[in-house]
Design a protein around this motif. Structure first.
Motif, PDB file in Angstrom:
ATOM      1  N   ALA A   4      51.897  32.318  19.951  1.00  0.00           N
ATOM      2  CA  ALA A   4      50.965  31.197  19.984  1.00  0.00           C
ATOM      3  C   ALA A   4      50.298  31.113  21.354  1.00  0.00           C
ATOM      4  O   ALA A   4      49.107  30.797  21.467  1.00  0.00           O
ATOM      5  CB  ALA A   4      51.697  29.899  19.668  1.00  0.00           C
ATOM      6  N   PHE A   5      51.075  31.396  22.407  1.00  0.00           N
ATOM      7  CA  PHE A   5      50.521  31.284  23.757  1.00  0.00           C
ATOM      8  C   PHE A   5      49.379  32.265  23.987  1.00  0.00           C
ATOM      9  O   PHE A   5      48.306  31.878  24.461  1.00  0.00           O
ATOM     10  CB  PHE A   5      51.629  31.510  24.793  1.00  0.00           C
ATOM     11  CG  PHE A   5      51.122  31.531  26.209  1.00  0.00           C
ATOM     12  CD1 PHE A   5      50.660  30.372  26.816  1.00  0.00           C
ATOM     13  CD2 PHE A   5      51.081  32.714  26.934  1.00  0.00           C
ATOM     14  CE1 PHE A   5      50.167  30.388  28.117  1.00  0.00           C
ATOM     15  CE2 PHE A   5      50.603  32.744  28.230  1.00  0.00           C
ATOM     16  CZ  PHE A   5      50.146  31.575  28.827  1.00  0.00           C
ATOM     17  N   THR A   6      49.576  33.530  23.649  1.00  0.00           N
ATOM     18  CA  THR A   6      48.511  34.498  23.903  1.00  0.00           C
ATOM     19  C   THR A   6      47.331  34.285  22.964  1.00  0.00           C
ATOM     20  O   THR A   6      46.212  34.686  23.281  1.00  0.00           O
ATOM     21  CB  THR A   6      49.026  35.945  23.790  1.00  0.00           C
ATOM     22  OG1 THR A   6      49.631  36.148  22.512  1.00  0.00           O
ATOM     23  CG2 THR A   6      50.037  36.246  24.884  1.00  0.00           C
ATOM     24  N   ALA A   7      47.581  33.640  21.816  1.00  0.00           N
ATOM     25  CA  ALA A   7      46.469  33.286  20.936  1.00  0.00           C
ATOM     26  C   ALA A   7      45.598  32.196  21.541  1.00  0.00           C
ATOM     27  O   ALA A   7      44.385  32.165  21.316  1.00  0.00           O
ATOM     28  CB  ALA A   7      46.995  32.828  19.574  1.00  0.00           C
ATOM     29  N   MET A   8      46.209  31.315  22.338  1.00  0.00           N
ATOM     30  CA  MET A   8      45.505  30.127  22.828  1.00  0.00           C
ATOM     31  C   MET A   8      45.159  30.179  24.313  1.00  0.00           C
ATOM     32  O   MET A   8      44.434  29.319  24.812  1.00  0.00           O
ATOM     33  CB  MET A   8      46.362  28.891  22.559  1.00  0.00           C
ATOM     34  CG  MET A   8      46.632  28.645  21.081  1.00  0.00           C
ATOM     35  SD  MET A   8      45.127  28.399  20.115  1.00  0.00           S
ATOM     36  CE  MET A   8      44.567  26.852  20.811  1.00  0.00           C
ATOM     37  N   ALA A   9      45.677  31.134  25.032  1.00  0.00           N
ATOM     38  CA  ALA A   9      45.437  31.220  26.472  1.00  0.00           C
ATOM     39  C   ALA A   9      44.464  32.350  26.790  1.00  0.00           C
ATOM     40  O   ALA A   9      44.450  33.370  26.093  1.00  0.00           O
ATOM     41  CB  ALA A   9      46.759  31.444  27.206  1.00  0.00           C
ATOM     42  N   PRO A  10      43.699  32.191  27.869  1.00  0.00           N
ATOM     43  CA  PRO A  10      43.591  30.998  28.698  1.00  0.00           C
ATOM     44  C   PRO A  10      42.716  29.943  28.032  1.00  0.00           C
ATOM     45  O   PRO A  10      41.844  30.288  27.223  1.00  0.00           O
ATOM     46  CB  PRO A  10      42.927  31.530  29.982  1.00  0.00           C
ATOM     47  CG  PRO A  10      42.047  32.644  29.489  1.00  0.00           C
ATOM     48  CD  PRO A  10      42.821  33.286  28.359  1.00  0.00           C
ATOM     49  N   PRO A  11      42.925  28.669  28.341  1.00  0.00           N
ATOM     50  CA  PRO A  11      42.082  27.631  27.755  1.00  0.00           C
ATOM     51  C   PRO A  11      40.647  27.774  28.249  1.00  0.00           C
ATOM     52  O   PRO A  11      40.407  28.215  29.378  1.00  0.00           O
ATOM     53  CB  PRO A  11      42.712  26.328  28.255  1.00  0.00           C
ATOM     54  CG  PRO A  11      43.469  26.713  29.494  1.00  0.00           C
ATOM     55  CD  PRO A  11      43.925  28.118  29.278  1.00  0.00           C
ATOM     56  N   TYR A  12      39.709  27.410  27.388  1.00  0.00           N
ATOM     57  CA  TYR A  12      38.298  27.491  27.751  1.00  0.00           C
ATOM     58  C   TYR A  12      37.962  26.376  28.722  1.00  0.00           C
ATOM     59  O   TYR A  12      38.171  25.195  28.432  1.00  0.00           O
ATOM     60  CB  TYR A  12      37.444  27.369  26.494  1.00  0.00           C
ATOM     61  CG  TYR A  12      35.949  27.364  26.761  1.00  0.00           C
ATOM     62  CD1 TYR A  12      35.344  28.367  27.515  1.00  0.00           C
ATOM     63  CD2 TYR A  12      35.143  26.355  26.240  1.00  0.00           C
ATOM     64  CE1 TYR A  12      33.989  28.371  27.751  1.00  0.00           C
ATOM     65  CE2 TYR A  12      33.777  26.353  26.461  1.00  0.00           C
ATOM     66  CZ  TYR A  12      33.200  27.353  27.217  1.00  0.00           C
ATOM     67  OH  TYR A  12      31.846  27.351  27.451  1.00  0.00           O
ATOM     68  N   GLY A  48      44.825  36.191  12.764  1.00  0.00           N
ATOM     69  CA  GLY A  48      45.769  35.718  11.766  1.00  0.00           C
ATOM     70  C   GLY A  48      47.182  35.542  12.285  1.00  0.00           C
ATOM     71  O   GLY A  48      47.791  34.479  12.081  1.00  0.00           O
ATOM     72  N   PRO A  49      47.764  36.555  12.962  1.00  0.00           N
ATOM     73  CA  PRO A  49      49.113  36.374  13.503  1.00  0.00           C
ATOM     74  C   PRO A  49      49.196  35.241  14.529  1.00  0.00           C
ATOM     75  O   PRO A  49      50.197  34.527  14.582  1.00  0.00           O
ATOM     76  CB  PRO A  49      49.413  37.739  14.151  1.00  0.00           C
ATOM     77  CG  PRO A  49      48.566  38.705  13.380  1.00  0.00           C
ATOM     78  CD  PRO A  49      47.297  37.952  13.099  1.00  0.00           C
TER      79      PRO A  49
END
Length: 255
Positions: free
Chosen positions: A163-171, A67-68
């Protein structure tokens, strides 16, 4: 002179518009090159919107965005509208949402993402044809940047609003084409800068709404300079020549 121009905070500012341009070109090519048609088979934007935005995490087996993290990714959007959009995508059977707000792809959503990755493979191969060496060089440089950015994030601690740690690393499954690697690594790097920008305007007493309405002038310039400073850390992983090469390579890509 070059040593000054290529300092990490300086290159962070210079690279930002180049990263945006190339990333947006790839995403637009994906939409026009089959992505929009693909999405219609899965319910259109109402069914797939956030799957596209969150694809580099939700495409991974077991991939989740809490959520965050979702709030950070969508910080410039109306949270009520975002919640309603998620409701629709859950109803379409594309997203799953746990009791604490964590999002994951359903089986149907994962199938859509698998096809979407193939769309991006096809369009980036065409869009950046003839630039294979340049693309490969950028993929390698961005890989180092993102890896170091994750190290720095771990050292600094994550309070759940990144946002970065939510989305990294890319799959990046085995065999992912270089064009897709480039597109997704650029997108993930943009989230790193987005976090830096949010920290800069928050420190200046702004909200997402007020900073969006801030006119050009000394205050906005100061926020942008502070954003560059906060975004600079990962660029210390590259030497001065590598930073310049990355900037030149981005500038040379069509789109």
């Amino acid at each position: 002179m070059n040593s000054v121009e290529l300092a990490p905070h300086r290159i962070a500012g210079l690279l930002a518009p180049a990263v945006d341009r190339v990333f947006r070109a790839g995403m637009l090519a994906g939409r026009d090159g089959g992505g929009a048609v693909l999405a219609q088979r899965y319910g259109g934007t109402a069914g797939t919107g956030f799957l596209v935005d969150l694809r580099t995490r939700l495409a991974a087996p077991g991939g989740r965005v809490d959520g965050p993290g979702f709030a950070a990714v969508t910080r410039y959007q109306d949270p009520v509208a975002c919640s309603r959009a998620v409701d629709k995508q859950v109803a379409y059977g594309m997203l799953q949402r746990s009791a604490d707000g964590t999002l994951s792809a359903s089986e149907r959503g994962a199938a859509f993402l698998s096809e979407l990755y193939q769309v991006y493979a096809d369009v980036t191969e065409e869009l950046w044809a003839g630039h294979d060496e340049r693309v490969s060089r950028m993929v390698a440089a961005l890989g180092r940047l993102l890896s170091y950015a994750l190290v720095l994030a771990d050292e600094e601690g994550d309070d759940g609003g990144s946002a970065f740690t939510a989305m990294a690393p890319p799959y990046e499954p085995d065999g992912t084409p270089s064009g897709v690697l480039l597109l997704n690594r650029l997108g993930t790097l943009r989230y790193h800068r987005a976090d830096a920008h949010a920290a800069a305007w928050a420190a200046a007493g702004h909200t997402a709404v007020s900073v969006a309405a801030l006119p050009a002038g000394p205050e906005r310039t100061a926020i942008e300079l502070e954003t560059d400073r906060r975004a600079a850390g990962p660029y210390t992983a590259l030497g001065a020549e590598e930073r310049l090469t990355l900037l030149a390579d981005l500038a040379a890509l069509p789109g």
